[in-house]
Design a protein around this motif. Structure first.
Motif, PDB file in Angstrom:
ATOM      1  N   VAL A  69     -31.086  66.921 -33.110  1.00 27.80           N
ATOM      2  CA  VAL A  69     -31.223  65.905 -34.164  1.00 27.80           C
ATOM      3  C   VAL A  69     -30.844  66.480 -35.521  1.00 27.80           C
ATOM      4  CG1 VAL A  69     -32.897  64.494 -35.436  1.00 27.80           C
ATOM      5  CG2 VAL A  69     -32.927  64.509 -32.938  1.00 27.80           C
ATOM      6  N   THR A 110     -36.272  59.585 -36.074  1.00 25.37           N
ATOM      7  CA  THR A 110     -36.413  60.270 -34.792  1.00 25.37           C
ATOM      8  C   THR A 110     -37.003  61.663 -34.973  1.00 25.37           C
ATOM      9  OG1 THR A 110     -34.511  59.052 -33.891  1.00 25.37           O
ATOM     10  CG2 THR A 110     -35.187  61.046 -32.729  1.00 25.37           C
ATOM     11  N   GLU A 111     -36.591  62.351 -36.040  1.00 24.89           N
ATOM     12  CA  GLU A 111     -37.136  63.683 -36.311  1.00 24.89           C
ATOM     13  C   GLU A 111     -38.634  63.620 -36.593  1.00 24.89           C
ATOM     14  OE1 GLU A 111     -36.283  67.681 -39.001  1.00 24.89           O
ATOM     15  OE2 GLU A 111     -34.876  65.998 -39.029  1.00 24.89           O
ATOM     16  N   SER A 148     -38.741  57.927 -28.844  1.00 21.98           N
ATOM     17  CA  SER A 148     -38.446  58.230 -30.250  1.00 21.98           C
ATOM     18  C   SER A 148     -37.076  57.690 -30.638  1.00 21.98           C
ATOM     19  CB  SER A 148     -38.502  59.742 -30.483  1.00 21.98           C
ATOM     20  OG  SER A 148     -39.776  60.255 -30.202  1.00 21.98           O
ATOM     21  N   TRP A 149     -36.094  57.890 -29.766  1.00 23.13           N
ATOM     22  CA  TRP A 149     -34.741  57.388 -30.040  1.00 23.13           C
ATOM     23  C   TRP A 149     -34.692  55.863 -29.973  1.00 23.13           C
ATOM     24  CZ3 TRP A 149     -30.519  59.896 -31.774  1.00 23.13           C
ATOM     25  CH2 TRP A 149     -30.504  61.296 -31.698  1.00 23.13           C
ATOM     26  N   ASN A 152     -36.381  53.882 -32.941  1.00 23.69           N
ATOM     27  CA  ASN A 152     -35.636  54.029 -34.192  1.00 23.69           C
ATOM     28  C   ASN A 152     -34.280  53.336 -34.138  1.00 23.69           C
ATOM     29  OD1 ASN A 152     -36.928  56.021 -36.333  1.00 23.69           O
ATOM     30  ND2 ASN A 152     -37.529  56.761 -34.305  1.00 23.69           N
TER      31      ASN A 152
END
Length: 316
Positions: A69, A110-111, A148-149, A152
């Motif tokens: 990422v 995402t981070e 997470s991906w 977002n």
């Protein structure tokens, strides 16, 4: 009705540091070196944690995704910054600006989620070690990263649509080094209250919520560590999460410095120099992330030594 000239189709001009004409060559070299160091450092982390079987654990699975990422995030902004140091106009197309903003929001969010997932991993490892392999298994890790991906991707598509469906005034000059929401909203010819509410909700969900989750996790981790009977056990437990805690501190600290800075009352040149400092702060985490995890982690250092040895054996 909106009066005056406005457009929704033409491109924009990224002002960046265009008025610092005497520093363009220096800025070009600085940004280029920073970008190359980020690519090489995080690329090595991805490569080593993928190939070395001893690093096929949840902690390094999350680290590999975090480094990936970081590479993508800096690739969204830094190459354009490097190019604009040599270009005279700093032009960026409407679609290019929308894509740059979308991917910077997507990767930044995402981070934040990945850092929260890493905090959860450390929490279970220290506070519930007997059930660690059962709770943080490969399926759970893959689900957290995929989630997470996915969240977002959907959320920031809507955020980007809200911004770029606005009518923009005749002035197309973005007083920033990349396409971000605040400077773009300043160019709009209509009221942006709805957009500001959407930004507030996004910050609450994608930045503040993961941060509080991380804080709560580390409060419980600290409480568990302090209850350990031996000093050696406490030091060993803390060392397993010190690298992640350092990265979290740098990430959120640099973000607060970059985006919560007060309005400057100085000259334009002073504003630009301050902006340059904040730019460096925003790339600080991806820049030092590989150093933190390689210098403070014996397993990564051993894996790096083995990778270098294999490379020289292959070349010989």
């Amino acid at each position: 009705m909106v009066s005056g000239n406005y457009t929704t189709t033409s491109g924009f001009i990224l002002l960046g540091y265009s008025n610092l004409t005497n520093l363009q060559g220096l800025l070009f070299m600085v940004f280029l070196i920073i970008y190359m160091v980020i690519l090489i450092g995080n690329g090595v982390i991805v490569f080593v944690t993928m190939l070395d079987s001893t690093l096929h654990t949840p902690m390094y699975f999350f680290l590999r995704n975090l480094s990936f990422v970081e590479i993508c995030y800096t690739s969204v902004t830094l190459p354009k910054m490097v190019a604009n140091c040599l270009a005279e106009d700093g032009k960026i197309s409407f679609i290019g600006c929308a894509a740059q903003m979308y991917f910077s929001l997507l990767l930044g969010g995402t981070e934040c989620f990945l850092l929260a997932a890493m905090a959860f991993d450390r929490y279970v490892a220290i506070c519930n070690p007997l059930h660690y392999t059962l709770i943080v298994n490969s399926e759970v890790c893959a689900s957290m990263v995929a989630g997470s991906w996915f969240v977002n991707i959907l959320a920031h598509f809507g955020q980007t649509y809200l911004v770029f469906s606005l009518p923009f005034c005749e002035s197309r000059e973005i007083n920033h080094f990349f396409c971000d929401i605040p400077p773009l909203l300043e160019l709009s010819c209509v009221d942006t209250f709805r957009n500001k509410i959407a930004v507030f909700i996004a910050v609450l969900l994608f930045i503040i919520t993961p941060f509080f989750f991380i804080v709560i996790s580390y409060i419980k981790i600290a409480s568990t560590i302090m209850k350990m009977p031996s000093a050696q056990g406490r030091c060993k437990a803390f060392s397993t999460c010190s690298s992640h805690l350092t990265v979290v501190t740098l990430f959120y600290g640099s973000a607060m410095i970059a985006y919560l800075k007060p309005k400057s009352k100085g000259s334009v040149d002073t504003d630009k120099l301050l902006s340059l400092f904040y730019t460096i702060m925003t790339v600080l985490t991806p820049l030092v992330n590989p150093l933190i995890y390689s210098l403070r982690n014996q397993e990564v250092k051993q894996a790096l030594r083995k990778a270098v040895l294999r490379f020289f054996l292959f070349c010989s």
